[in-house]
Every structure is written in structure tokens, then in C-alpha cells.
Design a protein around this motif. Structure first.
Motif, short mmCIF file in Angstrom:
data_model
loop_
_atom_site.label_atom_id
_atom_site.label_comp_id
_atom_site.label_asym_id
_atom_site.label_seq_id
_atom_site.Cartn_x
_atom_site.Cartn_y
_atom_site.Cartn_z
N SER A 258 0.84 -1.19 0.00
CA SER A 258 0.00 0.00 0.00
C SER A 258 0.87 1.24 0.00
CB SER A 258 -0.92 -0.01 1.22
OG SER A 258 -0.19 0.33 2.37
N GLY A 259 0.36 2.29 -0.63
CA GLY A 259 1.13 3.53 -0.70
C GLY A 259 2.08 3.59 -1.87
N PHE A 260 1.95 2.63 -2.80
CA PHE A 260 2.76 2.63 -4.01
C PHE A 260 1.84 2.55 -5.22
CE2 PHE A 260 5.64 1.03 -0.79
CZ PHE A 260 6.85 1.65 -1.08
N PRO A 261 1.19 3.68 -5.56
CA PRO A 261 0.20 3.63 -6.65
C PRO A 261 0.85 3.41 -8.01
CG PRO A 261 0.58 5.89 -5.94
CD PRO A 261 1.33 5.01 -4.97
N VAL A 262 0.07 2.87 -8.92
CA VAL A 262 0.53 2.70 -10.29
C VAL A 262 -0.23 3.71 -11.15
CG1 VAL A 262 0.71 1.11 -12.24
CG2 VAL A 262 0.92 0.24 -9.90
N GLN B 294 19.04 13.35 8.47
CA GLN B 294 18.12 12.21 8.52
C GLN B 294 18.62 11.21 9.55
OE1 GLN B 294 18.44 13.86 5.65
NE2 GLN B 294 16.28 14.37 5.67
N LEU B 295 19.93 11.08 9.59
CA LEU B 295 20.56 10.27 10.62
C LEU B 295 21.14 11.24 11.65
CD1 LEU B 295 22.44 7.55 8.54
CD2 LEU B 295 20.27 7.35 9.73
N PRO B 296 21.23 10.88 12.89
CA PRO B 296 20.91 9.57 13.44
C PRO B 296 19.46 9.39 13.87
CG PRO B 296 21.94 10.94 15.11
CD PRO B 296 21.81 11.79 13.86
N ASP B 297 18.66 10.45 13.86
CA ASP B 297 17.36 10.37 14.52
C ASP B 297 16.24 9.74 13.72
OD1 ASP B 297 18.22 11.32 16.84
OD2 ASP B 297 17.51 13.36 16.58
N LYS B 298 16.25 9.97 12.39
CA LYS B 298 15.05 9.63 11.63
C LYS B 298 15.24 8.42 10.76
CE LYS B 298 14.19 14.53 11.53
NZ LYS B 298 14.70 15.60 10.69
N GLU B 299 16.07 7.47 11.16
CA GLU B 299 16.29 6.33 10.29
C GLU B 299 15.02 5.54 10.07
OE1 GLU B 299 17.76 6.54 13.68
OE2 GLU B 299 19.28 5.02 13.37
N GLY B 300 14.07 5.63 11.00
CA GLY B 300 12.83 4.91 10.86
C GLY B 300 11.97 5.42 9.71
N GLN B 301 12.26 6.62 9.26
CA GLN B 301 11.49 7.24 8.20
C GLN B 301 11.99 6.81 6.82
OE1 GLN B 301 8.71 8.62 6.93
NE2 GLN B 301 8.76 10.32 8.34
N MET B 302 13.23 6.28 6.76
CA MET B 302 13.82 5.98 5.46
C MET B 302 13.84 4.48 5.19
SD MET B 302 17.07 8.49 5.06
CE MET B 302 17.83 8.05 6.60
N TYR B 303 13.75 4.14 3.92
CA TYR B 303 13.99 2.77 3.50
C TYR B 303 15.49 2.56 3.44
CZ TYR B 303 9.09 2.36 2.25
OH TYR B 303 7.72 2.30 2.30
N HIS B 304 15.93 1.42 3.91
CA HIS B 304 17.35 1.16 4.06
C HIS B 304 17.72 -0.08 3.25
CE1 HIS B 304 20.88 0.33 7.06
NE2 HIS B 304 21.29 0.81 5.92
N ALA B 305 18.63 0.07 2.31
CA ALA B 305 19.14 -1.08 1.56
C ALA B 305 20.31 -1.64 2.36
CB ALA B 305 19.58 -0.66 0.16
N VAL B 306 20.01 -2.62 3.17
CA VAL B 306 20.95 -3.07 4.21
C VAL B 306 22.23 -3.66 3.62
CG1 VAL B 306 21.26 -4.63 6.17
CG2 VAL B 306 19.09 -3.44 5.85
N ARG C 182 9.25 7.26 1.60
CA ARG C 182 9.07 7.46 3.03
C ARG C 182 8.26 6.31 3.63
NH1 ARG C 182 7.95 14.02 3.38
NH2 ARG C 182 9.79 14.55 2.13
N ARG C 183 8.75 5.83 4.74
CA ARG C 183 8.07 4.68 5.36
C ARG C 183 6.77 5.10 6.03
NH1 ARG C 183 10.98 1.78 9.21
NH2 ARG C 183 9.52 0.12 8.77
N GLU C 184 6.71 6.32 6.54
CA GLU C 184 5.47 6.86 7.10
C GLU C 184 4.84 5.91 8.10
OE1 GLU C 184 4.80 9.85 6.67
OE2 GLU C 184 5.51 10.44 4.68
N ALA C 185 5.66 5.36 8.97
CA ALA C 185 5.14 4.44 9.98
C ALA C 185 4.18 5.19 10.89
CB ALA C 185 6.29 3.85 10.78
N HIS D 126 4.02 6.10 0.15
CA HIS D 126 5.38 5.66 0.46
C HIS D 126 6.36 6.06 -0.65
CE1 HIS D 126 4.32 3.69 4.09
NE2 HIS D 126 3.52 2.83 3.51
N GLN D 127 5.83 6.18 -1.85
CA GLN D 127 6.64 6.68 -2.95
C GLN D 127 5.87 7.76 -3.66
OE1 GLN D 127 8.31 3.86 -5.87
NE2 GLN D 127 8.10 5.45 -7.44
#
Length: 423
Positions: free
Chosen positions: A164-168, A212-224, A264-267, A281-282
Motif C-alpha cells: 500500500s502507498g505505491f500507486p501505479v 536524517q541520521l541519526p534520529d530519523k532512520e525509521g522514516q527511510m527505507y534502508h538497503a541493508v 518514506r516509510r510513514e510508519a 510511500h513513494q
RNA sequence: GGUGAGGUGGGUGAGAGGCCGAAACCAACAGUUUGCUAAACUGUCGUACGGGUCAAACCGUACCGAGGGUUCGAAUCCCUCCCUCACCGCCA
């Protein structure tokens, strides 16, 4: 991050600023100042010690060259004891620097004097409101029904492909995106912004640079696997262009614009806020960024505001401009104008741009500086704004310009879209 | 993914334990010369933190990809990590 010099020179200004933000932990300011004094003391001690070690080492070298081995050995013993001390001091100093950093990073930017007092969005000041509200008595469909009716966007398909949050976007819906992006970019380029097409992922240093770091990592998608972050806004890569750079004053102002998708993850978001295009999300956004001398930054901010305003006018939408109050402003901003467009079917205002002056709060961390006429190196001021965020603009375009015959495309956009109506 | 080379100031690039915050050249900046441009010549030319000062000058410390180690002393020696480049393979 506020420059430490500010605390030494103008503690009162910091305290007043925090008050305006309703920031409670004002005791941090005194703590920071106290640590700073101690830290400086320690540094003087440590530097002096290091200086004597250096001198002694040089001495040893000369004595050895002259063959005076005994004298050299005597000095060696002396140096050894100094080294013990400096090791301790250096460790304490590092600890103190870290402590100071940890405290200072918790403080938000100091609001500009024009920022209104207040705690909630209700306290924001409406600077201007303009444009006309359409008469939707014939038909008043929300955009999520219009996108279905005209087959512009498929939300369910996005859920199938990703989540959800990724419309086409489909057909004319896709073309409308492309038209808006081109239109916005060209509009910015015409105003002297340099177009940048940046990476959509950034490394840790860049994410840190814009805060964005160190505080808002929860907001970003992370390619680990590679430790890269998907950008939540073009501001991240574009502002980082000047990380650790010192530019000539004659190169200022630096004006950049970029289109990027934003991730944005927008948790934690829910309800009517996330319906349709309201929160994704996108999404696509065209951003403008400026770097400029401190004394010119507010003039530049006003310029950016009127720039965005004219763009909104050309889309024939009802809008208002808010000057955010101290309690509603972002952590890093000194002054923020929000642009909201009236969503005629949802009957609510939607934020489509946020344009801010960060003064040197961002550039202090980025180390983005310039050399002035006297050869002195100073921090730049940074500003940015959206021009514009697409989804909510699309939502309002569809809703506000809907007719029984289709959706009217504003004149300015017709050449880009290639038609006058969506049917 | 494989193999090899390498990370030094704005750029190129020398330095291989003390004389190195670092040659030389280029670029940049200021000036001299000049009808203009060019050329030539002279000078300036890293950053941060701290001390000092009304402000400077000036002084100290740290920094040669990052972190650790050896040593009285490290750009230079050792270890770990990161990154870049070249070639090959794969591929839009």
C-alpha cells in the motif's frame, strides 16, 4: 546543529528561541556552555603537553645526530611520563567533545524573529490566501474516485506489485505525472536554478549531512546489504553536493532544482490522511535548493516563496500560505512557509510545499562554507522548498477542475500534457 | 564476481622514519608591465579546534582515505576497514 560559538556569544538568543518553540529542556544550554569551557581548558592543557613532547622529540633527534646518546636517553624518560598524561587527557577530551555533541544535537534551530508564538497548527499565521473555490454542485467526487473513473491510477495494482502507498499511474495518469515534472523543472530552470539529476539512494554520510541520521532512520527505507538509504526527498542528495565544500563568494547564490521520487516509510500514519494520494510511500517531487550568504538568505526565502506562489497560481488552484508557528516548525528550520491547496471534494487543505530557511543549522553539520571578500571562511545559509510535491497537486487538480465532461487541464500545463481535458 | 594497481592540498604529482603542513607544476587570486587582449614577471594561496587581539598580526595542537599499533619521533613501517581506478567476466 547550532554552532557552538552561538552559545558563547549569545546565550540569550538561544534561550529565547527555545522558548518560542516550547522546547522544555532549556537546562541543556547551560550544560553545553559548562562543558565547552571545561573542554577548552582541557585542550589548552593537552596542547601544551603535546607541544613539549614534540619539542623533546626534536631534541632527541638532534642529540642522536651529534652522538650524545646519554643525554638523549635522559630526555626519552621524560617524554614517557608526559605521554602517559597526554593519553589520559586526550581520552577525556574526546569524551567531552562527544558529550558536547550529544547535547548540542538535541537542540532545534532558533526561530526567526518573525516566527509567531504558538503550539499547534491552529497557531500558524495565514500570510495570504488566493484563488477561487470551484463550484462543484454538479459533481463532487474525491480524487480516489476520479482516478478510478478515468482510469488514471490503480492503487490496488500497486498493492499487488509492492504494497500500500505505491500507486501505479496509468495512461493519462502517467502522462500527467510526466507533464507536471517537466513543467515544474522548466519553470525552475527559467528562474535560474541548475537542474540536478541525483542518485535516489545515498550513503550514510549524506544521510547524516542533512540530518536524517541519526534520529530519523525509521522514516527511510534502508538497503541493508550496501548500507544505502532511499532518499526521502531530493533535498538530501542535492544539499549534500556541497558537503565539505568551500565555495567562492562570486559563485553565490547556488540555486539547484531536482526532480526525484521520494521514499518514506510513514510508519504510524492512518485514516483519512492516507486515503488516495494524500500520503504515499513513494511519490514524486520537484525540489528547489539555495545556498547563499547569511545576510541575503531571507531575501532569498521571500524570492522562493513568490516563485512557488506563481507556480500554484498557474495551476489555477486555491491556495494559502502559512507562516508556521514555533511549535509546528520542523526541527532544523528557522522560518518555514507552508503552501496548502484546497481540496474541493475532500473539503480540506493539503500541504503541497514547505519552504524554509535553515540558516546555518544544516550547513554547520554539512560544513558547507564560502570564502568572503576578506578571505574569511563562513558557513553558508541553506534554503529549500518543494516546487512542488506531485500527489496532492494531482489530487487537487482532479477534484477542483472536475466537470461532467471530464477534467480540465490548466492552460499552463496543456502544452506539456498535450490535451485540454482528461476524458 | 575475478585479478591487479592505488588513495597526499582546488587539480596533476613528488616525498619512503626527524630537516614535512608537505617539493614542483597547473589552476585561482592580487599586483607590475601593457593602447586592448595575451604573454612575462612579482607576491598570495589548506582546514579545524584552541590561545591571543578592539580587530589583526602571531602562537599551539591536530589532520597526507578511516581506525588502531610500533617508535623518543610516522604521510613514510605494521594490522584492520572503507573507497577509487584498470583489465577480464556478467549485464540495462
Amino acid at each position: 546543529m547550532l554552532p557552538i560559538q552561538l552559545f558563547r556569544q549569545n546565550k540569550e538568543l538561544v534561550l529565547e528561541g527555545l522558548k518560542k518553540r516550547n522546547f522544555k529542556e532549556t537546562e541543556l544550554v547551560d550544560q553545553i556552555i559548562a562543558i565547552d569551557e571545561k573542554r577548552r581548558q582541557l585542550q589548552v592543557e593537552n596542547d601544551n603537553l603535546a607541544a613539549s613532547i614534540n619539542a623533546a622529540s626534536k631534541n632527541i633527534g638532534q642529540l642522536m645526530a651529534q652522538g650524545k646518546k646519554d643525554e638523549a636517553e635522559a630526555i626519552k624518560a621524560e617524554v614517557a611520563s608526559h605521554k602517559e598524561q597526554t593519553k589520559e587527557l586526550a581520552a577525556k577530551l574526546a569524551e567531552m567533545e562527544q558529550e558536547q555533541y550529544d547535547l548540542i544535537i538535541r537542540l532545534p534551530n532558533i526561530p526567526h524573529s518573525s516566527v509567531p508564538f504558538g503550539k499547534t497548527p491552529e497557531d500558524n499565521e495565514v500570510v495570504r490566501q488566493a484563488g477561487t473555490r470551484p463550484d462543484l454542485s454538479a459533481q463532487k467526487l474525491p480524487h480516489w474516485e476520479l482516478t478510478e473513473k478515468y482510469n488514471l491510477i490503480n492503487f490496488e495494482l500497486g498493492t499487488k506489485l509492492t504494497g500500500s502507498g505505491f500507486p501505479v499511474y496509468i495512461g493519462q495518469g502517467a502522462k500527467l505525472q510526466r507533464a507536471l515534472i517537466s513543467y515544474f523543472l522548466n519553470y525552475n530552470i527559467d528562474a535560474g536554478y541548475m537542474e540536478i539529476y541525483p542518485p535516489y539512494m545515498v550513503n550514510e554520510d549524506s544521510a547524516r549531512g542533512t540530518g536524517q541520521l541519526p534520529d530519523k532512520e525509521g522514516q527511510m527505507y534502508h538497503a541493508v546489504a550496501d548500507n544505502y538509504y532511499l532518499i526521502p526527498t531530493a533535498e538530501v542528495p542535492v544539499t549534500n553536493v556541497y558537503r565539505d565544500e568551500i565555495v567562492k563568494e562570486s559563485d553565490l547564490p547556488i540555486k539547484m532544482t531536482a526532480y526525484t521520487p521520494c521514499f518514506r516509510r510513514e510508519a504510524g500514519s492512518y485514516g483519512k490522511d492516507v486515503r488516495g494520494l494524500n500520503r504515499l510511500h513513494q511519490f514524486d517531487k520537484v525540489e528547489i535548493v539555495q545556498l547563499i550568504q547569511p545576510e541575503k538568505s531571507y531575501e532569498a526565502l521571500e524570492g522562493m516563496v513568490s516563485h512557488v506562489e506563481k507556480l500554484l497560481q498557474s495551476l489555477e488552484l486555491e491556495y494559502r500560505i502559512l507562516r508556521l508557528c514555533g511549535g509546528d516548525m520542523g526541527f532544523t528550520s528557522a522560518l518555514t512557509y507552508d503552501f496548502e491547496v484546497y481540496s474541493a471534494a475532500q473539503e480540506r487543505w493539503l500541504e503541497v510545499s514547505s519552504t524554509s530557511n535553515f540558516e546555518n543549522f544544516q550547513t554547520n553539520r554539512l560544513k558547507a562554507r564560502y570564502k568572503d571578500a576578506n578571505g574569511k571562511t563562513n558557513l553558508l545559509h541553506s534554503l529549500n522548498g518543494s516546487s512542488l510535491a506531485l500527489p496532492r497537486i494531482v489530487a487537487c487538480l482532479l477534484e477542483n477542475h472536475q466537470t461532467l465532461d471530464g477534467i480540465r487541464i490548466p492552460k499552463a500545463l496543456q502544452a506539456y500534457f498535450g490535451a485540454e481535458m482528461i476524458k
